[in-house]
Design an enzyme around this catalytic site. Sequence first.
Site, PDB file in Angstrom:
ATOM      1  N   ASP B 330       0.888  -1.141   0.000  1.00 17.15           N
ATOM      2  CA  ASP B 330       0.000   0.000   0.000  1.00 17.15           C
ATOM      3  C   ASP B 330       0.942   1.210   0.000  1.00 17.15           C
ATOM      4  O   ASP B 330       2.040   1.133   0.521  1.00 17.15           O
ATOM      5  CB  ASP B 330      -0.838  -0.067   1.280  1.00 17.15           C
ATOM      6  CG  ASP B 330      -1.471   1.244   1.617  1.00 17.15           C
ATOM      7  OD1 ASP B 330      -2.177   1.767   0.754  1.00 17.15           O
ATOM      8  OD2 ASP B 330      -1.237   1.738   2.740  1.00 17.15           O
ATOM      9  N   ASP B 523      -1.412  -0.919   6.200  1.00 17.29           N
ATOM     10  CA  ASP B 523      -1.612  -0.493   7.583  1.00 17.29           C
ATOM     11  C   ASP B 523      -3.003   0.052   7.873  1.00 17.29           C
ATOM     12  O   ASP B 523      -3.394   0.163   9.020  1.00 17.29           O
ATOM     13  CB  ASP B 523      -0.577   0.577   7.951  1.00 17.29           C
ATOM     14  CG  ASP B 523      -0.823   1.873   7.213  1.00 17.29           C
ATOM     15  OD1 ASP B 523      -1.365   1.815   6.088  1.00 17.29           O
ATOM     16  OD2 ASP B 523      -0.490   2.936   7.748  1.00 17.29           O
ATOM     17  N   ASP B 527      -7.073  -1.405   4.157  1.00 16.22           N
ATOM     18  CA  ASP B 527      -6.182  -2.477   3.715  1.00 16.22           C
ATOM     19  C   ASP B 527      -6.615  -3.846   4.243  1.00 16.22           C
ATOM     20  O   ASP B 527      -6.116  -4.866   3.784  1.00 16.22           O
ATOM     21  CB  ASP B 527      -4.741  -2.214   4.186  1.00 16.22           C
ATOM     22  CG  ASP B 527      -4.144  -1.009   3.501  1.00 16.22           C
ATOM     23  OD1 ASP B 527      -4.533  -0.751   2.346  1.00 16.22           O
ATOM     24  OD2 ASP B 527      -3.311  -0.327   4.113  1.00 16.22           O
TER      25      ASP B 527
END
Lengths: 122, 641
Positions: B330, B523, B527
């Site tokens: 991410d 995180d 996600d």
Amino acid sequence: MKLIVLVIGLAIIAFVAWWFFGKHDVAEEQAKVAGSKQVVDVQVNGGYSPEIVVLKKGIPAVLNFTRRDGSSCLDHVVFSDFGINQELPQNQKEAVNIDTSKPGEYQWACGMDMFHGKLVIK
Amino acid sequence: MNVTNRFWVSLIFSLPMLIEMILKPFGWMLPGGELTMFALTTIVMIIAGGPFIKTATAAFKKHHSNMDTLVAIGTSTAYIYSVYAMLTHQPVFFESAAFVVTFVLLGQVFEERMRNNASNAVEKLVNLQAKDAEVIRDGKPVKVPVSEIVLGDLIRVRPGEKIAVDGQIVEGSSTIDESMVTGESMPTNKKVGDSVVGATVNGTGAFTFKATKIGKNTMLSQIVALVKKAQNSHAPIQGLTDKVANIFVPVVIMVAVLTFLIWYVFIGASIASSLIFAVSVVVIACPCALGLATPTALMVGTGRSARMGILIKNGEVLEAVNDVKTVIFDKTGTITVGKPQVTDVIGDTSTVLKIAASLEASSEHPLAAAIMKKAKDDDLKFTKATNFKAIQGKGVEATVAGKHAFVGNEKLLADVAIQAEIRSKMTTLQKEAKTVVFVGQENQVIGLIAIQDAPKKTSKAAIHALKSRGLKTVMLTGDNEAVARAVADQVGIDQVVADVLPSDKADQVRSFQTTGRVAFVGDGINDAPALSTADVGIAMGSGTDIAIESGGIVLVKNDLRDVDRALELSRKTFNRIKLNLFWAFVYNVLGIPVAAGVFYFIGLTLSPELAGLAMALSSLSVVTSSVLLNKAKLTPSAQIA
């Protein structure tokens, strides 16, 4: 003489196969609900008795393990689904708390994964 | 009597027979001969061997069998036959029974030690917990045990003291050594408002903090719970050994009987030597090594990684890591810091920043926060602006120190003048995917502030380490292509997927899964679906609880380089499991035919006592190999921290 030995030997093999691999009843026990929790006593001696413990969902449960057996094989009891690995000192009652929030079947085993028991939560 | 004492009894009473065995070629015989041997072995069998027989009988009644069954059958067969042989004046082999018991117990004594050694990671973590703390009650400091601390308690920490629970500093500041919990080696500076973690050690400062998490909710307790669970989890590879273990012992007994029959009935050997072959088979075939191979390695591997601030949740994750081909990251908060920061200031730095800060002081905009932070870090004093006015969709204007001033975006350019030099700088900055803010006085742009969510300092090294491992790296982000590309180029990521809606992250992971196993590192709350979809979900420790819950691996230190280390440790552990299983299988597969006398005709046989020794060594070597995981070297790329 040799023929007799052969027959006896083959009989022993057949007996071993039947004794260990045949279908046999296993001790099963339904937990008794006492007050707000359910308790089951499990004797540890060459395996677990009872071997299948049935618990009611949602009621905090305690399994009391007492190891009568001197084998180092059985000196820990492991519930891998619950992250429990409890030492069982010989001849001492050890309480293991079980989280009964999720129904299902859970295996437990001795420290070497040789002896097994099953927990059914429903 | 415990295993150790049984071993000593067994050893002491077997020793005379051992001495005789060695000195026999030199003509020394045991005084009393067979009768002494009978007496010594009887003692060994009753005191040291008794518990094996007891367990075996109890298990037998329940239609179960285990290693005790094999030891019991093997030793009692040797013993009972020898008694019969003694009475009928034939050669005896009492010593075999006694030696087997001794060797098996020797193996168990060592194994017990090693097993404790393997599982002590949790104990070490628990011992980190502080014992007491100085709590302010009714305005006075009182020493209380940690268990009596309640939420909201104010706790005073002196220099060098251990912090009792998790909380937030309300007064004072210090540097704190958090290595024991997070694995982070550098002490971190903490001031009012910063959070502190229980079980970490205060440096030179003194401070007071408010307890925000106690008991089971502290970070340490949660780590302990996680590690415990991981250490006792089942790796899928164990399914095989479970199946083998269930049928192993009875099959061995049958093979042993068959061995006897073949030697005695078909080959025509004597009862004694046929029995010796059968007993050797029973003794060598203990499946302990198989049973110990996986759990001990799992314990050591997860324990070691926990000490490095890498929490591997279970054996399944460990196994999945093994064939990961792609690592997807991410962007925001994982590769980048997650907070926009001022990267460049064009024009007279302090003037530009001062004006911008005056105008943005009361704004809530994330870009404003970045400007204010920069102004604060540079210790700039700025005056308050008056006559605020928003320029619709373009920025804000106000009066600063008597002059008209403005801050805004590109759209302002239609209304104000800009120097060619500043304009060209603007284009360069925009090409680097930075957001550019214009700062001006009167009708002239006097400077630019470039703001970017910059990559973490460690991101580049982290990506490099993964790539050198042959893994494909991918970045997923909701940002536009240009911004994403710029960040990707800075850290060296292979592939960028931009403009991804948060809800589509999991789908993206799925599409990568068609080409091989995927690890996802993230995180945020958004996600979580991707973390659970990926074969291996790696959650940053700073992330939201839900992300940590969904991840299979949690990086407490929040350092992206730990992704590489986590992968390496998981692989090492899994390879060790495979190695252990391999040796355990090989040992049994080769050991049984040798013991059965298959190689008798080329002169290779195994006496029961040697079989007992081999069996003890096999479990011992598996456990030792697991414990050695603690010492396994990590590649240098993973060591830089």
